[in-house]
Each structure stands twice: as structure tokens, then as C-alpha cells.
Design an enzyme around this catalytic site. Structure first.
Site, PDB file in Angstrom:
ATOM      1  N   HIS A 160     -35.275-130.292 -63.944  1.00  0.00           N
ATOM      2  CA  HIS A 160     -34.675-129.479 -65.000  1.00  0.00           C
ATOM      3  C   HIS A 160     -34.248-128.113 -64.463  1.00  0.00           C
ATOM      4  CE1 HIS A 160     -33.946-128.175 -69.140  1.00  0.00           C
ATOM      5  NE2 HIS A 160     -34.447-127.013 -68.749  1.00  0.00           N
ATOM      6  N   GLN A 178     -28.082-115.252 -63.786  1.00  0.00           N
ATOM      7  CA  GLN A 178     -29.100-114.949 -64.793  1.00  0.00           C
ATOM      8  C   GLN A 178     -30.482-115.410 -64.322  1.00  0.00           C
ATOM      9  OE1 GLN A 178     -26.994-117.018 -67.826  1.00  0.00           O
ATOM     10  NE2 GLN A 178     -26.208-115.157 -68.794  1.00  0.00           N
ATOM     11  N   CYS A 188     -28.180-116.502 -73.779  1.00  0.00           N
ATOM     12  CA  CYS A 188     -27.824-116.780 -75.168  1.00  0.00           C
ATOM     13  C   CYS A 188     -27.924-118.266 -75.481  1.00  0.00           C
ATOM     14  CB  CYS A 188     -26.446-116.231 -75.502  1.00  0.00           C
ATOM     15  SG  CYS A 188     -25.186-116.729 -74.346  1.00  0.00           S
TER      16      CYS A 188
END
Lengths: 422, 277
Positions: free
Chosen positions: A100, A121, A51
């Protein structure tokens, strides 16, 4: 040489209106990978969407082209004009992309630093991509390193320590009072999202009985069923103070519900066992004076929020350590990644063979003392020729592009087969 | 022989000191290996200390309590032993931060004192005396720990009550664990103190023909015993616990220290010979 490229957007760069338009469900992700795999300029690819972020990680020989394809793909697949999200996108390549993805996996890039879900996730996104065989040597290695770094950051820093939600903060306090919540009895006064969440967390701690008191008895019964507890009438609260250990209060009552006298009355019968009040209600339900009594502890919503603020500060301090661990890992990964270049691999291969041949030759010559100078020279020539001949075919294979599509796969295999990295 | 003994005493103190450093590092750094290091160093120190005590025993063929140096040394040794036992049973890691410096300090003080045995008159070593001394010292060690645990309890309770948390909140375990550890120390200490007093009476009877001589040490021991008895009684009957119990454990130990040292220095009596410097 192939480059690692990451293109994506997150809660910092894109508002929720943009993020929700681009979210990929599990099925979406699977079909997206199928499509992206087909494009010639993208070699390896994986996609993860939560999300708070959508990220596309790939390896390519043609960075600019690949980025264009990816952008176009997002716009087409999600039916959103490119200009709507283009400004929110970031593109990282090489070391920056590696850093990253490590930072994301370590939860250093999360909205709530240290939150534990992100790693899971990414893991499932990777599993999906690996299952579709859309990842190869480079991304496989990269993701495994990311999981490893995330684990290290979690165990070596306090990034995940200390609660950052009201209900967890309450449980942490409870543990400092009771040690274990097991077999403790809980009384819930009133209802409300936060209070119910706290009760749910307490249930996970194996508290024994849960009592629910509500102004409307029916609502109490309903809640009690949900928590597998018992509903009691509001008038019975004072009696139940004698039994319970933890009281969570969240009623809409304008005046105080449990007074210091109520607690005083049961103290002796409770044999001074500690009482812990969690008062989430505004205005407060629990008399703050109770906190001055022995073996009774009262925390209201402001107290709990104060704790959370402190804990967030702690986490941010720990995050600095996490960044250091990530930097280290990036350097390590970089080393491996550079080794996938052809020339260093060939050089390393040759060095290995030369070393072996030279060692063996020296050993042989030492045991053959009466050999003439010419004979010695001949043996040395033979050794060189042997090494050259043996290495000729592998060197050619590694250099040529005709034999295989994925160079990095062969390079990696070569390095593993001959243990060039040891 | 004497120089050997001195060497072992120095080794003992060195290990206690290192253990203290380990525990202090644990207090600040919160890494478990500091705690483990502190514990292992303390165990080594304790073993060395045991050798010192046994050496004294062999030399005098008697419990070595013939001067203040030896008395303190034995008290310290008991404290280390009881601490190790409590540590084993409750794993209250932070307690070492209290116990190790205390042990080290007592040993350092003891080391400064002269070691010539004071000539004892009228003291006969017998079973009751040995029993009396052993029980009293071990009991006092347990009560010293109860005091330390009490301090920990007050620190943690304050952190929770004032909602300031701060330095100790993270580092100290739950109130429940601290409280039950303190209670266990108290029960053990009180039981041994009681046994120590009874065997003392029996010994007094065999030596001087009477149980009770109104010796100041006897009187103050009696007062201390009554205080602890009251504390335990309150706990058993009304579940008296928490802050007040912690306070009482600390006051009780203060009284105990006075009985142990103060009485000998400030008042006269037949126990004085054991602490003459």
C-alpha cells in the site's frame, strides 16, 4: 517480531465530509507524532495527510491493540466520534501495508493516477517524522524503498507522461507545433479560470509577450498586469493576429470573434508562420474553418477533452507496469524484513565465521604437510572453539531482550557490520 | 581481390539491414537505445561502404560509376553520409526510420545487378567530372532526405489537424523542427545540385565543346532544378512553408528519381552508359 501496520482512509473509502474532519496540518502532525510515540504498543510511527488521504503507518508487536489505540487517537484528537469514520478505515498489515505505501508513493493509488505531488507530500511527512525520531530502522528502510520505487516507476513507465488537464494538453500540442514556446507571443481573448491557467503555464514556458483583449478594457488592464503583459482593445484583435503565435480564447461572446477571413488577411504578412488557436469558449470564438487553412491549427474544448481522455487511458495502461514494479519491490523488502528475525541472523553470522575459519585452516594445513593426524584434529578443535567463543557474546546479546528495547535496530546493525546481506 | 570486395559489400548490407531493424524497433518501442543502436550500426555500415568505394576507386583509378551497380552504390553511400551529417546537426531521431530502410533497399537492389564495368568511350576522367559526380550525388542524397522529412511533416501535420493523433503524433518531433530540417536539406541539396550542373556544363564544354547538348538528362535536370528553385524562392520571399513545401519536396524528389533512372531507361542520351546493366 514486529509488524508493519497501516491504518487510513482515502478518497475511495471516505467522502470529503469525513476526510476534511480528519485532516492534519503540519503542526497537528508534529504534535500527533509526539503523542503516539509515547504509547507502549506503537514502536515506530509516521502520519501523512493530504486532501485525499490520511494514513498512519506504524510498527508494533501488538497489532490489534495498536489499531485500537490509533482509532481512539484519531477520534480524540479530532473530536469526531469513532463510528463516524470507522467504516471508511482500512487496515493493512505486513506485505499488504508495504504494498500500500509503495503504491501510494508511486501515485498508483491516487485519484488521478500518476499525479506527481503525492511523492513530495510523503517525503515531507517522512522528514517530519524522522526529525522527531518517531521512525526507526524499519520505517526508515520502508520509506527509502518507497521513494526509490516511486522514482523507478516514474522513469520506467509512462505513468506521468501526457497531460491530463486542459491547459497542459494545450501546451503539449503547442510543443508539437512550435517545438519550443520560447519567444512565442500569446494573445488572450476574454478571461476565465481555465484560460488564465493556460496563460500561466505558458508563462512558465518562457513565452515572450502576452497581450490581453477584453470587452471591458479595465478588466483587460487588470489581467495584463497579472501576466506582466499588455492590454489591447477588442477592436485591435485583427491587427495583433499578425504578431502573435498562440491565441487563447474564452469570451462569453455568442458569435465568432476571429473568422477565417481575418486569418487569411494576415497570412502573407505573417510570412506563413504557424498560428495556434486554443478555443476554450462555448459557444466557440474561433471559426473552425481556420483549422483547414495551412499553418493554422484550431483546438476547441471538446478536442482538448478528447486528448485528456486518451491520456488517462494511456496512464491506466502504464499503471499496470507500475504495479509489477511495486510487486517486485515488495518481495525485495519482504526478504530484508524477514532477515530482521533473530534466528536467521545468528545462523548467517555463524556461517560467515565458519567459512572464514575453515578457509584459513585449510590454507594453513596445506602448507604443513608433515603434521600428524592428532595434530590436525587438535587444530580443527581449536578452530571450532575459537568460533564458538567469539560468537558467544554477540549471540547472547541478540537473543536476550534485556539489553535493548529495539531488537530490529541491533539486528540491522549486526547485518550491516558483518555484511551478512552481501 | 574481388571476393574480398564482395565480402565487404555483404558486410555493408548486413550492417545497413541491422540498422534498419534497430530504427524500426525504435519506431515501435520508443526506447532511445534502439535509436542509438540503429545509428551506430549505420555508422559501421557507412565505414564498410567507404572501404568498398575506395576499393573501386583504386581499381579503376576513377570514381566508380561505370555501371548501374556502382552508381547506385555511390548514391546510397552519399545518402548515408548526408543522413549522418543531418542527424548530427538536427538530431531528428525519427529520420533514421526513413533513411535506413531506403539505404538498405538501394544497396540490395545494387547488389543484384551485374558488376562488370561497361566499356566507356569518350569519357575522360578529369577534375570537372569528379566534381560534377560528387556534387550531384551528395545533392541528390540531401534532396532525398528533404523528401523523407517532407513525408514526416505531412504525417505529423495530419495528426495535429485531424486531432486523431495516433501512432505518429507521439513519435514525431515538432512541426517546427521537421520543417527547418527539411529546409536545411533543401538548401544544401539545391546548392550542390547547382554546383553539379555547372561543373557538368564545364565538363561538357571541355569534352564536347559545348555547354548544353539537349541531352534528355540535361533537360530533365534543368526542369528539376527549376522546380527546386521555385520552391526556395517562395520560401525566401513569402515564407512558404508547411504542407505545400513538403508536397513540393516530395514531388521534386520524384522528378529527381526520374531524372536519375527513368531518363536512362526510357530515353537515350550520353548519360546512358553510366546506368547500363
Amino acid at each position: 517480531m514486529k509488524e508493519i501496520v497501516l491504518i487510513g482512509l482515502n478518497h475511495k473509502t471516505a467522502p470529503v465530509e469525513v476526510r476534511e474532519c480528519l485532516t492534519f496540518s503540519g503542526d497537528d502532525t508534529a504534535s500527533a507524532l509526539d503523542t503516539l510515540k509515547q504509547t507502549t504498543d506503537i514502536n515506530e510511527v509516521m502520519l501523512f495527510s493530504t486532501c485525499n488521504r490520511i494514513e498512519l503507518l506504524m510498527t508494533t508487536e501488538e497489532r490489534h491493540h495498536a489499531v485500537q489505540i490509533a482509532k481512539q487517537f484519531l477520534a480524540d484528537y479530532k473530536n469526531v466520534p469513532q463510528q463516524d469514520f470507522e467504516t471508511s478505515l482500512y487496515v493493512h498489515a505486513g506485505d499488504d501495508a508495504v504494498r500500500h505505501i509503495f503504491r501510494v508513493a508511486c501515485s498508483l493509488d491516487s485519484m488521478m493516477v500518476g499525479e506527481p505531488q503525492i511523492l513530495g507530500q510523503i517525503k515531507s511527512a517522512y522528514r517530519l517524522a524522522a526529525g522527531k525520531k518517531s521512525t526507526g530502522v524499519i520505517l526508515n528502510r520502508l520509506l527509502h524503498k518507497a521513494f526509490f520505487v516511486a522514482k523507478r516507476v516514474r522513469s520506467e513507465t509512462g505513468i506521468g507522461d501526457h497531460a491530463v488537464s486542459i491547459s497542459y494538453a494545450a501546451i503539449e500540442l503547442g510543443r508539437k507545433i512550435f517545438g519550443s514556446m520560447e519567444q512565442k507571443q500569446v494573445l488572450l481573448l476574454g478571461a476565465g479560470e481555465m484560460a488564465e491557467l493556460a496563460v500561466e503555464h505558458l508563462m512558465q514556458q518562457h513565452v515572450s509577450d502576452i497581450f490581453v483583449a477584453n470587452r471591458t478594457f479595465e478588466r483587460g488592464v487588470e489581467l495584463a498586469q497579472r501576466f506582466k503583459g499588455h492590454a489591447i482593445r477588442f477592436e485591435e484583435i485583427a491587427d495583433f493576429l499578425q504578431r502573435v503565435d498562440i491565441i487563447i480564447s474564452s469570451t462569453g461572446s455568442p458569435e465568432i470573434i476571429i473568422t477565417a477571413d481575418d486569418v487569411k488577411a494576415v497570412r502573407r504578412r505573417r510570412r506563413n508562420r504557424p498560428l495556434f488557436f486554443i478555443d476554450i469558449a462555448v459557444p466557440r470564438d474561433i471559426d473552425p474553418k481556420i483549422n483547414h487553412m495551412d499553418n493554422a491549427y484550431v483546438y476547441d474544448i471538446d478536442d482538448l477533452e478528447g486528448i485528456i481522455e486518451d491520456n488517462i487511458e494511456d496512464r491506466n495502461r502504464e499503471a499496470v507496469k507500475g504495479e509489477r514494479i511495486v510487486d517486485e519491490a515488495v518481495i525485495h523488502f519482504q526478504k530484508w524484513y524477514e532477515s530482521l528475525d533473530i534466528v536467521p541472523t545468528i545462523v548467517a553470522l555463524r556461517e560467515k565465521f565458519d567459512t572464514i575459519a575453515n578457509t584459513e585452516l585449510r590454507r594453513t594445513l596445506n602448507s604443513m604437510e608433515n603434521l600428524s593426524k592428532e595434530n590436525r584434529a587438535a587444530l580443527i578443535r581449536m578452530k571450532d572453539a575459537l568460533v564458538n567463543k567469539i560468537l558467544h557474546d554477540p549471540t547472547q546479546s541478540l537473543k536476550s531482550n534485556g539489553y535493548h528495547r529495539d531488537k530490529s535496530y541491533f539486528l540491522d546493525t549486526t547485518r550491516k557490520l558483518f555484511r551478512l546481506d552481501d | 581481390m574481388v571476393s574480398y570486395m564482395d565480402l565487404i559489400i555483404v558486410i555493408t548490407i548486413a550492417f545497413y539491414l541491422l540498422s534498419t531493424i534497430g530504427y524500426l524497433a525504435f519506431l515501435f518501442k520508443q526506447q532511445d537505445y534502439f535509436n542509438k543502436t540503429g545509428l551506430y550500426l549505420l555508422i559501421v555500415g557507412f565505414v564498410a561502404h567507404t572501404i568498398v568505394i575506395i576499393g573501386g576507386f583504386i581499381k579503376q583509378s576513377h570514381i566508380p560509376v561505370s555501371n548501374l551497380h556502382e552508381t547506385l552504390s555511390i548514391a546510397c553511400w552519399s545518402l548515408a553520409g548526408v543522413f549522418l551529417a543531418v542527424q548530427y546537426k538536427f538530431n531528428l531521431k525519427i529520420l533514421g526510420v526513413f533513411a535506413a530502410p531506403l539505404i538498405t533497399m538501394i544497396m540490395l537492389v545494387a547488389f543484384q545487378l551485374p558488376r562488370d564495368p561497361v566499356q566507356t568511350q569518350n569519357v575522360f576522367s578529369n577534375f570537372w567530372l569528379v566534381f560534377h559526380i560528387a556534387a550531384i550525388f551528395t545533392g541528390e542524397a540531401a534532396l532525398a532526405l528533404a523528401c523523407g522529412v517532407g513525408i514526416l511533416y505531412l504525417l505529423q501535420e495530419r495528426a495535429i489537424k485531424t486531432k486523431k493523433r495516433g501512432f505518429f503524433f507521439k513519435r514525431l518531433p515538432s512541426l517546427d523542427l521537421i520543417d527547418s530540417t527539411g529546409y536545411a536539406c533543401l538548401v544544401v541539396g539545391f546548392t550542390l545540385l547547382t554546383i553539379g550542373l555547372i561543373t557538368g556544363f564545364v565538363y561538357a564544354k571541355t569534352l564536347w565543346g559545348r555547354f548544353w547538348a539537349w541531352d534528355p538528362k540535361e533537360v530533365w535536370s534543368g526542369i528539376t532544378w527549376l522546380l527546386y528553385a521555385a520552391l526556395l524562392h517562395a520560401r525566401i520571399t513569402t515564407g512558404w512553408r508547411g504542407r505545400r513545401a513538403a508536397f513540393m519536396a516530395i514531388i521534386g524528389f520524384g522528378l529527381l528519381v526520374f531524372t536519375f533512372l527513368g531518363v536512362n531507361f526510357l530515353l537515350e542520351g550520353h548519360h546512358g552508359i553510366f546506368t547500363q546493366g
